[in-house]
Write a protein that holds these residues in place. Structure first.
Motif, PDB file in Angstrom:
ATOM      1  N   ASP A  24       0.819  -1.214   0.000  1.00  0.00           N
ATOM      2  CA  ASP A  24       0.000   0.000   0.000  1.00  0.00           C
ATOM      3  C   ASP A  24       0.853   1.264   0.000  1.00  0.00           C
ATOM      4  O   ASP A  24       0.431   2.305  -0.510  1.00  0.00           O
ATOM      5  CB  ASP A  24      -0.909   0.026   1.227  1.00  0.00           C
ATOM      6  N   LEU A  25       2.038   1.182   0.630  1.00  0.00           N
ATOM      7  CA  LEU A  25       2.916   2.346   0.794  1.00  0.00           C
ATOM      8  C   LEU A  25       3.987   2.417  -0.288  1.00  0.00           C
ATOM      9  O   LEU A  25       5.033   3.033  -0.096  1.00  0.00           O
ATOM     10  CB  LEU A  25       3.563   2.307   2.180  1.00  0.00           C
ATOM     11  N   GLY A  26       3.704   1.811  -1.423  1.00  0.00           N
ATOM     12  CA  GLY A  26       4.694   1.739  -2.490  1.00  0.00           C
ATOM     13  C   GLY A  26       5.160   3.086  -3.008  1.00  0.00           C
ATOM     14  O   GLY A  26       6.232   3.184  -3.602  1.00  0.00           O
ATOM     15  N   ASP A  27       4.382   4.132  -2.767  1.00  0.00           N
ATOM     16  CA  ASP A  27       4.810   5.461  -3.201  1.00  0.00           C
ATOM     17  C   ASP A  27       5.823   6.075  -2.228  1.00  0.00           C
ATOM     18  O   ASP A  27       6.453   7.087  -2.548  1.00  0.00           O
ATOM     19  CB  ASP A  27       3.613   6.394  -3.349  1.00  0.00           C
ATOM     20  N   GLN A  28       5.970   5.463  -1.047  1.00  0.00           N
ATOM     21  CA  GLN A  28       6.885   5.987  -0.038  1.00  0.00           C
ATOM     22  C   GLN A  28       8.098   5.093   0.209  1.00  0.00           C
ATOM     23  O   GLN A  28       9.133   5.581   0.653  1.00  0.00           O
ATOM     24  CB  GLN A  28       6.148   6.162   1.302  1.00  0.00           C
ATOM     25  N   VAL A  29       7.939   3.783  -0.036  1.00  0.00           N
ATOM     26  CA  VAL A  29       9.007   2.845   0.300  1.00  0.00           C
ATOM     27  C   VAL A  29       9.300   1.916  -0.876  1.00  0.00           C
ATOM     28  O   VAL A  29       8.442   1.678  -1.731  1.00  0.00           O
ATOM     29  CB  VAL A  29       8.643   1.997   1.537  1.00  0.00           C
ATOM     30  N   GLU A  30      10.506   1.404  -0.867  1.00  0.00           N
ATOM     31  CA  GLU A  30      10.899   0.343  -1.808  1.00  0.00           C
ATOM     32  C   GLU A  30      11.466  -0.800  -0.987  1.00  0.00           C
ATOM     33  O   GLU A  30      12.427  -0.617  -0.227  1.00  0.00           O
ATOM     34  CB  GLU A  30      11.957   0.839  -2.787  1.00  0.00           C
ATOM     35  N   VAL A  31      10.851  -1.969  -1.104  1.00  0.00           N
ATOM     36  CA  VAL A  31      11.345  -3.137  -0.373  1.00  0.00           C
ATOM     37  C   VAL A  31      12.552  -3.689  -1.125  1.00  0.00           C
ATOM     38  O   VAL A  31      12.427  -4.188  -2.241  1.00  0.00           O
ATOM     39  CB  VAL A  31      10.247  -4.205  -0.211  1.00  0.00           C
ATOM     40  N   ILE A  32      13.699  -3.582  -0.475  1.00  0.00           N
ATOM     41  CA  ILE A  32      14.949  -4.049  -1.088  1.00  0.00           C
ATOM     42  C   ILE A  32      15.119  -5.550  -0.889  1.00  0.00           C
ATOM     43  O   ILE A  32      15.447  -6.274  -1.831  1.00  0.00           O
ATOM     44  CB  ILE A  32      16.157  -3.292  -0.503  1.00  0.00           C
ATOM     45  N   TRP A  33      14.877  -6.012   0.355  1.00  0.00           N
ATOM     46  CA  TRP A  33      15.015  -7.439   0.655  1.00  0.00           C
ATOM     47  C   TRP A  33      13.966  -7.872   1.669  1.00  0.00           C
ATOM     48  O   TRP A  33      13.617  -7.108   2.582  1.00  0.00           O
ATOM     49  CB  TRP A  33      16.393  -7.770   1.231  1.00  0.00           C
TER      50      TRP A  33
END
Length: 336
Positions: A24-33
């Protein structure tokens, strides 16, 4: 606000609402691992979520793209993992409870201060809309001075839950129903009305479970202003019912049941805020919406960017864990 790189460490059941929130927060965060030592769990997670997975925890911590780490391991691994992340300059958010013991929790708090990084804790009940509304009413004095308050957590966990390795043990979980299940409601209750003293308490293991730690606890207490309070929590109440906080004020009374709020004022006015879904009170421990997780994470990531405004800090979680310790100590005292 630019995107912050995030790693997840620990891919057990607790990671699911976190992962849904991160989507949902893809506009604020990027999951690296998304990291776990278990290849089986890594594969199962990868089948559900579009995030890179790894069994190399060092890679998840030290990748230069990572700014924050979600530590979703069992409590026994929080301190060591958090210290490694903080030493690498990462902000961290740990699953509840903060750690196995107050002493280890204090070490984690101190490590965060030394590193100068944000340390948050997933106590998401504070972010439910009904909880926020009740807090606003109390802060505005709408209920008047607190005259009495209570909290109950009549939850259910079948024996199969405790048959899983480490469940309900001191070595892995640090405690029973108080620290593992009721900590959410206890933390919210403490943040709303305060807890200045535990005046009496009892704990026990009921005949419904075979386990090391308590599955029932009750206590008499004093709120911050000295008003009387009651606490009862258990995982031996089939099929499980929503947790409740009830507050009697000089101008009216409020009942927070799961994610719903009902306020009745002495002048006859009435206010209702409907619950948004289940609360995980029964055998399906993940049967609840992830909205509150998302909003807590939104606050955490904003604090990582700005350096301020973190609501559920490690210090707040530690204060709630100290209340758990006080209840257990009073219960031991009552047993002589």
């Amino acid at each position: 606000m630019s995107k912050i790189g995030v790693s997840i460490i620990g891919l057990g059941p607790a990671c699911l609402p976190h992962a849904r929130s991160l989507l949902d927060l893809g506009d604020q965060v990027e999951v690296i691992w998304a990291a776990t030592r278990s290849q089986q769990r890594a594969d199962a997670f990868a089948a559900q979520f579009p995030f890179p997975v790894t069994t190399d925890l060092e890679q998840a911590i030290h990748d230069p793209r990572v700014g924050a780490v979600l530590v979703l391991t069992p409590p026994a691994a929080h301190l060591e993992t958090a210290e490694r992340c903080l030493a690498a300059g990462r902000h961290i958010l740990v699953e509840k409870p903060l750690e196995l013991t107050v002493a280890r929790g204090e070490q984690l708090v101190a490590a965060g201060h030394r590193a100068g990084r944000q340390v948050g804790v997933m106590l998401q009940h504070r972010f439910r809309p009904a909880s926020l509304r009740l807090r606003a009413l109390l802060e505005a004095g709408a209920l008047g001075p607190i005259e009495a308050a209570s909290m109950t957590v009549p939850w259910w966990r079948p024996q199969s839950y405790y048959d899983e390795p480490g469940r309900g043990t001191m070595a892995r979980d640090g405690g029973g129903v108080l620290l593992t299940q009721a900590i959410h409601t206890l933390d919210l209750f403490r943040s709303l009305v305060g807890i200045s003293a535990i005046t009496a308490a009892e704990t026990r293991i009921t005949s419904l479970h075979r386990m090391e730690t308590e599955d029932f606890a009750c206590a008499m207490l004093r709120t911050a202003n000295g008003a009387p309070g009651l606490l009862m929590t258990t995982t031996a109440f089939p099929p499980g019912h929503p947790e409740r906080i009830e507050i009697i004020g000089g101008k009216g009374a409020a009942t927070l049941a799961g994610g719903g709020l009902e306020v009745a004022y002495a002048n006859g006015e009435h206010e209702v805020l409907a619950a948004e879904g289940s609360t995980g009170s029964g055998a399906n421990i993940m049967d609840f919406p992830h909205d509150a997780h998302r909003e807590l994470l939104r606050n955490f990531f904003a604090a990582c960017e700005t350096g301020q405004g973190l609501i559920v800090t490690a210090e707040e979680a530690l204060a709630s864990q100290k209340v758990v310790d006080a209840i257990l100590a009073k219960a031991r005292e009552s047993r002589g």
